[in-house]
Motif scaffolding. Structure first.
Motif, PDB file in Angstrom:
ATOM      1  N   ASP A 190       1.063  -1.025   0.064  1.00 41.44           N
ATOM      2  CA  ASP A 190       0.044  -0.177   0.037  1.00 41.44           C
ATOM      3  C   ASP A 190       0.598   1.253  -0.115  1.00 41.44           C
ATOM      4  O   ASP A 190       0.705   2.495  -1.199  1.00 41.44           O
ATOM      5  N   MET A 366      -5.184  -3.090  -2.494  1.00 37.41           N
ATOM      6  CA  MET A 366      -6.119  -4.005  -1.251  1.00 37.41           C
ATOM      7  C   MET A 366      -5.446  -4.512  -0.869  1.00 37.41           C
ATOM      8  O   MET A 366      -4.291  -5.856  -1.683  1.00 37.41           O
ATOM      9  N   SER A 382      -8.201  -0.156   1.797  1.00 40.69           N
ATOM     10  CA  SER A 382      -8.448  -0.596   0.364  1.00 40.69           C
ATOM     11  C   SER A 382      -8.216   1.032  -0.357  1.00 40.69           C
ATOM     12  O   SER A 382      -8.476   1.989   0.995  1.00 40.69           O
ATOM     13  N   LEU A 387     -15.899   1.172  -0.550  1.00 43.32           N
ATOM     14  CA  LEU A 387     -16.514   0.028   1.007  1.00 43.32           C
ATOM     15  C   LEU A 387     -17.698   0.326   1.473  1.00 43.32           C
ATOM     16  O   LEU A 387     -17.009   1.291   2.046  1.00 43.32           O
ATOM     17  N   ASN A 413     -18.808  -3.415  -2.646  1.00 43.16           N
ATOM     18  CA  ASN A 413     -18.536  -2.514  -2.825  1.00 43.16           C
ATOM     19  C   ASN A 413     -19.536  -1.224  -3.040  1.00 43.16           C
ATOM     20  O   ASN A 413     -20.400  -2.020  -3.184  1.00 43.16           O
TER      21      ASN A 413
END
Length: 453
Positions: A190, A366, A382, A387, A413
């Motif tokens: 990330d 993710m 995420s 989300l 989602n």
């Protein structure tokens, strides 16, 4: 009439005032909020949008000015210089002293200052208060006045300030002491993606470096900074110090109120002194709640503490119970959400396993954490996919497995209809890495509608 005084008009203090008034309909309670920052409460998390030109400051006030008188909440714009719990009295800088029966400390945070030479110069500041926003307009209104800005500290406020300055085409150098952006929190995959994203936005990202000193011009304003490791001098007209925040509690020294990093409180948000409470960024739990930090400088926890302390003050003694961890932020134009716990490589334990997926072309990824042995779902990060909070909160409560979460990602989602959807790619990579044969479940609108209701 019982006098309740709240120091601080941020989200924690104002929420406490609102809920005390709502709960105390049949009780005689005088509520006073004291703050030296602004006359009226504003949404602090939206400060950046004023500088970006998306909003005016008045748009940040959630309530009309008449709201406070209508709800019998007295506002005082002044600075509290001293608290005397023995006399139950507050000393103000300009006005008369205030007596109280119940005191709520909700004084928030201030930027960390680590004693850097030159940190007191004009054009050197954090981004926490309305005054910080005003000074930003003074010292960095455009790229004619400010030829370059240097931001120190690789966290959420730092990247927010970079985005603000770049919106006015001010060149920015971003000094991050870690070897990757926010990798004290984010797992490596990330963090690496955000490094790339920062650089793609023409921000001069310097990783693994520390601020040496801030140099002064003849007018007492910043003219440059130096890099501690190399001695390199970077000319600039503005320095943003965003290396975290610390509770704003210096005025409480000598009061007898127990303090550590913040004001020490128990699960009921009570201090060591009867009828004195602390909430929001300035409160420090004696013992952390689960994996949470003892001091939580987070908007939604401040709101929850305000609601909790209002219950106790109005006769329904209630423990602070923040539930499952969640948070959201924005890294330039990438939206970030986290639910549960996804620790970086330095902090995760041996039982924690990660699944990381990243899109081949877009800045979307993710990371999902689970228990190696039981495969229990522990948390998710995420970046670039919205989300549903309520579903992940439920799945954490139900101790669902990572297999279940992967199979039901479509349910979670929250992106609009015409956005790209990536569940098939995520499931395909998961099956390859974990040796499973998971097939995506059909979207369960019935379950989503039940949660909404």
């Amino acid at each position: 009439m019982e006098s309740i005084v709240i120091i601080g008009n941020g989200i924690a203090g104002v929420t406490a005032a609102r809920h005390i008034r709502k709960l105390a309909k049949a009780q005689a309670k005088k509520i006073t909020i004291v703050s030296s920052e602004t006359e009226y409460f504003f949404s602090r998390t939206a400060l950046m949008y004023v500088y970006l030109g998306h909003m005016k400051f008045d748009h940040l006030k959630p309530y009309e000015n008449s709201f406070w008188e209508k709800n019998k909440i007295n506002l005082i714009k002044d600075h509290v210089t001293k608290v005397d719990p023995k006399k139950k009295k507050l000393l103000l800088e300009k006005g008369d002293d205030i007596d109280y029966d119940t005191l709520i400390l909700a004084t928030g945070s201030k930027p960390n200052m680590f004693g850097w030479p030159g940190q007191e110069l004009k054009g050197v500041q954090g981004l926490v208060s309305k005054q910080d926003l005003d000074n930003l307009e003074l010292y960095a209104p455009n790229n004619n006045t400010c030829k370059r800005a240097v931001i120190v500290g690789g966290g959420l406020i730092g990247i927010e300030l970079c985005e603000m300055l770049r919106s006015r085409e001010i060149p920015v150098t971003f000094l991050v002491r870690e070897d990757s952006f926010w990798n004290g929190v984010l797992p490596s995959g990330d963090s690496a993606m955000i490094n790339e994203h920062i650089q793609e936005h023409h921000i001069d990202l310097r990783l693994g470096v520390n601020l040496g000193e801030i140099l002064e011009d003849k007018n007492g304003q910043v003219r440059a900074v130096t890099i501690k490791e190399t001695g390199e001098e970077i000319p600039c007209n503005f320095v943003g110090l965003t290396a975290g925040v610390t509770p704003n509690i210096d005025f409480l020294k000598g009061s007898g109120i127990d303090m550590g990093k913040g004001v020490k409180v128990n699960r009921y948000l009570e201090t060591n002194i009867a009828n004195v409470y602390a909430i929001g960024d300035c409160a420090e739990q004696h013992k952390p709640i689960g994996h949470r930090r003892p001091v939580e400088a987070v908007w939604y926890t401040g709101r929850m503490m305000g609601e909790t302390v209002a219950q106790t003050i109005c006769g329904n003694k209630t423990k602070y119970n923040p539930g499952h961890w969640f948070n959201s932020a924005k890294f330039l134009d990438i939206e970030y959400q986290t639910y549960g716990w996804v620790f970086n490589e330095r902090h995760k334990n041996e039982e924690e396993q990660h699944f990381h997926w990243r899109h081949n072309n877009e800045k979307i990824c993710m990371t999902i954490a689970c228990d190696k042995e039981t495969r229990q779902f522990l948390g998710i990060n995420s970046l670039g996919i919205r989300l549903r909070h309520e579903l992940f909160d439920l799945w954490l409560t139900e101790n669902r497995t990572i297999d279940y979460v992967i199979a039901h990602l479509k349910d979670a989602n929250f992106d609009p209809e015409f956005y790209g959807h990536y569940e098939s790619d995520i499931i395909e990579k998961y099956n390859m890495e974990f040796g499973t044969d998971i097939r995506p479940k059909k979207k369960s609108w019935k379950r989503i509608l039940q949660l909404r209701s």
